[in-house]
Design a protein around this motif. Structure first.
Motif, PDB file in Angstrom:
ATOM      1  N   ASP A 121       0.803  -1.224   0.000  1.00 60.36           N
ATOM      2  CA  ASP A 121       0.000   0.000   0.000  1.00 60.36           C
ATOM      3  C   ASP A 121       0.834   1.272   0.000  1.00 60.36           C
ATOM      4  N   GLU A 122       2.074   1.204   0.482  1.00 62.72           N
ATOM      5  CA  GLU A 122       2.939   2.384   0.531  1.00 62.72           C
ATOM      6  C   GLU A 122       3.448   2.804  -0.848  1.00 62.72           C
ATOM      7  N   ILE A 123       3.413   1.886  -1.808  1.00 61.30           N
ATOM      8  CA  ILE A 123       3.879   2.200  -3.164  1.00 61.30           C
ATOM      9  C   ILE A 123       2.762   1.834  -4.140  1.00 61.30           C
ATOM     10  N   PRO A 124       1.782   2.721  -4.312  1.00 59.61           N
ATOM     11  CA  PRO A 124       0.669   2.419  -5.212  1.00 59.61           C
ATOM     12  C   PRO A 124       1.126   2.385  -6.673  1.00 59.61           C
ATOM     13  N   PRO A 125       0.322   1.800  -7.562  1.00 59.16           N
ATOM     14  CA  PRO A 125       0.685   1.764  -8.986  1.00 59.16           C
ATOM     15  C   PRO A 125       1.028   3.160  -9.502  1.00 59.16           C
ATOM     16  N   GLY A 126       2.133   3.233 -10.251  1.00 59.62           N
ATOM     17  CA  GLY A 126       2.601   4.495 -10.811  1.00 59.62           C
ATOM     18  C   GLY A 126       3.498   5.283  -9.882  1.00 59.62           C
ATOM     19  N   GLU A 127       3.746   4.762  -8.682  1.00 65.16           N
ATOM     20  CA  GLU A 127       4.580   5.467  -7.703  1.00 65.16           C
ATOM     21  C   GLU A 127       5.859   4.678  -7.435  1.00 65.16           C
ATOM     22  N   HIS A 128       6.785   5.309  -6.717  1.00 70.67           N
ATOM     23  CA  HIS A 128       8.021   4.640  -6.331  1.00 70.67           C
ATOM     24  C   HIS A 128       8.504   5.176  -4.995  1.00 70.67           C
ATOM     25  N   GLY A 166       0.992  -2.853 -10.652  1.00 65.77           N
ATOM     26  CA  GLY A 166       0.931  -4.008  -9.765  1.00 65.77           C
ATOM     27  C   GLY A 166       2.157  -4.899  -9.774  1.00 65.77           C
ATOM     28  N   SER A 167       3.093  -4.672 -10.697  1.00 66.66           N
ATOM     29  CA  SER A 167       4.358  -5.405 -10.701  1.00 66.66           C
ATOM     30  C   SER A 167       5.437  -4.507 -10.095  1.00 66.66           C
ATOM     31  N   PHE A 168       6.234  -5.079  -9.206  1.00 66.56           N
ATOM     32  CA  PHE A 168       7.258  -4.299  -8.513  1.00 66.56           C
ATOM     33  C   PHE A 168       8.637  -4.558  -9.101  1.00 66.56           C
ATOM     34  N   TYR A 169       9.425  -3.466  -9.211  1.00 64.10           N
ATOM     35  CA  TYR A 169      10.787  -3.524  -9.739  1.00 64.10           C
ATOM     36  C   TYR A 169      11.685  -2.701  -8.837  1.00 64.10           C
ATOM     37  N   ALA A 170      12.962  -3.096  -8.746  1.00 66.31           N
ATOM     38  CA  ALA A 170      13.948  -2.342  -7.969  1.00 66.31           C
ATOM     39  C   ALA A 170      15.170  -2.114  -8.839  1.00 66.31           C
ATOM     40  N   ILE A 171      15.665  -0.861  -8.823  1.00 65.53           N
ATOM     41  CA  ILE A 171      16.765  -0.476  -9.697  1.00 65.53           C
ATOM     42  C   ILE A 171      17.690   0.475  -8.941  1.00 65.53           C
ATOM     43  N   ALA A 172      18.978   0.394  -9.231  1.00 65.33           N
ATOM     44  CA  ALA A 172      19.953   1.266  -8.575  1.00 65.33           C
ATOM     45  C   ALA A 172      19.651   2.729  -8.870  1.00 65.33           C
ATOM     46  N   ASN A 173      19.810   3.578  -7.877  1.00 66.29           N
ATOM     47  CA  ASN A 173      19.561   5.013  -8.001  1.00 66.29           C
ATOM     48  C   ASN A 173      20.828   5.724  -8.486  1.00 66.29           C
ATOM     49  N   TYR A 174      21.338   5.277  -9.634  1.00 64.69           N
ATOM     50  CA  TYR A 174      22.608   5.807 -10.140  1.00 64.69           C
ATOM     51  C   TYR A 174      22.639   5.672 -11.653  1.00 64.69           C
ATOM     52  N   CYS A 175      22.832   6.781 -12.337  1.00 62.90           N
ATOM     53  CA  CYS A 175      22.960   6.730 -13.801  1.00 62.90           C
ATOM     54  C   CYS A 175      24.433   6.583 -14.156  1.00 62.90           C
ATOM     55  N   PRO A 176      24.800   5.566 -14.940  1.00 64.38           N
ATOM     56  CA  PRO A 176      26.202   5.334 -15.265  1.00 64.38           C
ATOM     57  C   PRO A 176      26.786   6.378 -16.223  1.00 64.38           C
ATOM     58  N   HIS A 177      25.950   7.205 -16.830  1.00 62.85           N
ATOM     59  CA  HIS A 177      26.447   8.210 -17.762  1.00 62.85           C
ATOM     60  C   HIS A 177      27.327   9.232 -17.044  1.00 62.85           C
ATOM     61  N   GLU A 178      26.768   9.943 -16.055  1.00 63.78           N
ATOM     62  CA  GLU A 178      27.552  10.919 -15.306  1.00 63.78           C
ATOM     63  C   GLU A 178      27.213  10.909 -13.815  1.00 63.78           C
ATOM     64  N   GLY A 179      26.642   9.800 -13.344  1.00 65.74           N
ATOM     65  CA  GLY A 179      26.403   9.650 -11.915  1.00 65.74           C
ATOM     66  C   GLY A 179      25.160  10.336 -11.384  1.00 65.74           C
ATOM     67  N   GLY A 180      24.229  10.659 -12.248  1.00 59.58           N
ATOM     68  CA  GLY A 180      23.006  11.341 -11.824  1.00 59.58           C
ATOM     69  C   GLY A 180      22.136  10.484 -10.922  1.00 59.58           C
ATOM     70  N   PRO A 181      21.301  11.130 -10.104  1.00 61.92           N
ATOM     71  CA  PRO A 181      20.369  10.416  -9.222  1.00 61.92           C
ATOM     72  C   PRO A 181      19.184   9.902 -10.038  1.00 61.92           C
ATOM     73  N   LEU A 182      19.332   8.760 -10.629  1.00 64.29           N
ATOM     74  CA  LEU A 182      18.380   8.216 -11.599  1.00 64.29           C
ATOM     75  C   LEU A 182      16.935   8.257 -11.122  1.00 64.29           C
ATOM     76  N   CYS A 183      16.690   7.880  -9.886  1.00 68.14           N
ATOM     77  CA  CYS A 183      15.318   7.733  -9.403  1.00 68.14           C
ATOM     78  C   CYS A 183      14.620   9.055  -9.101  1.00 68.14           C
ATOM     79  N   VAL A 184      15.307  10.175  -9.295  1.00 73.74           N
ATOM     80  CA  VAL A 184      14.671  11.484  -9.230  1.00 73.74           C
ATOM     81  C   VAL A 184      13.979  11.769 -10.564  1.00 73.74           C
ATOM     82  N   GLY A 185      14.383  11.044 -11.596  1.00 75.52           N
ATOM     83  CA  GLY A 185      13.821  11.227 -12.934  1.00 75.52           C
ATOM     84  C   GLY A 185      12.378  10.759 -13.039  1.00 75.52           C
ATOM     85  N   ARG A 186      11.802  11.003 -14.208  1.00 75.49           N
ATOM     86  CA  ARG A 186      10.407  10.638 -14.459  1.00 75.49           C
ATOM     87  C   ARG A 186      10.308   9.253 -15.074  1.00 75.49           C
TER      88      ARG A 186
END
Length: 126
Positions: A18-25, A42-62
């Motif tokens: 319930d803390e992570i509804p569909p479309g949220e993270h 309804g499917s859950f995924y986990a990904i590193a919060n790091y962009c390998p291009h220049e080290g950006g905070p990936l999960c701040v993105g859209r």
């Protein structure tokens, strides 16, 4: 440590369903940069919060889909697979949440983590 020990990692309860509804993270403090945990229809995924291009905070993105050719639409393209990709806020590199792959430079794909639901808890192995 052997490769098999590294692959298994530790299990972390990161949220309730319930803390992570569909479309949220939610970004959780695991590892050096954190891990983004996403609910895509309804499917859950986990990904590193790091962009390998220049080290950006990936999960701040859209999150959004990816474009495919469609000559019947204005501009010749349409979006498909809505919400299945995360785009880095710095330079818009897109990564598939399920696999961590990127079409921009496939050898720079990023780490994803196994997610399972245990009752109402979201559990990742990292």
């Amino acid at each position: 440590m052997t490769n098999s020990e590294l692959a298994h990692g530790r299990e972390h309860v990161v949220a309730t369903v319930d803390e992570i509804p569909p479309g949220e993270h939610k970004v959780v403090p695991i590892g050096r940069y954190g891990v983004g945990v996403y609910n895509v229809r309804g499917s859950f995924y986990a990904i590193a919060n790091y962009c390998p291009h220049e080290g950006g905070p990936l999960c701040v993105g859209r999150t959004r889909g990816t474009n495919v050719a469609d000559e019947s639409r204005p501009g010749g393209a349409r979006e498909t697979r809505e919400g299945e990709f995360i785009y880095c806020p710095w330079h818009q590199w897109g990564f598939e949440l399920a696999t961590g792959t990127t079409a921009v430079k496939p050898e720079w794909s990023i780490r994803t983590y196994p997610v399972r639901i245990d009752g109402h808890q979201v559990v990742i192995t990292a």
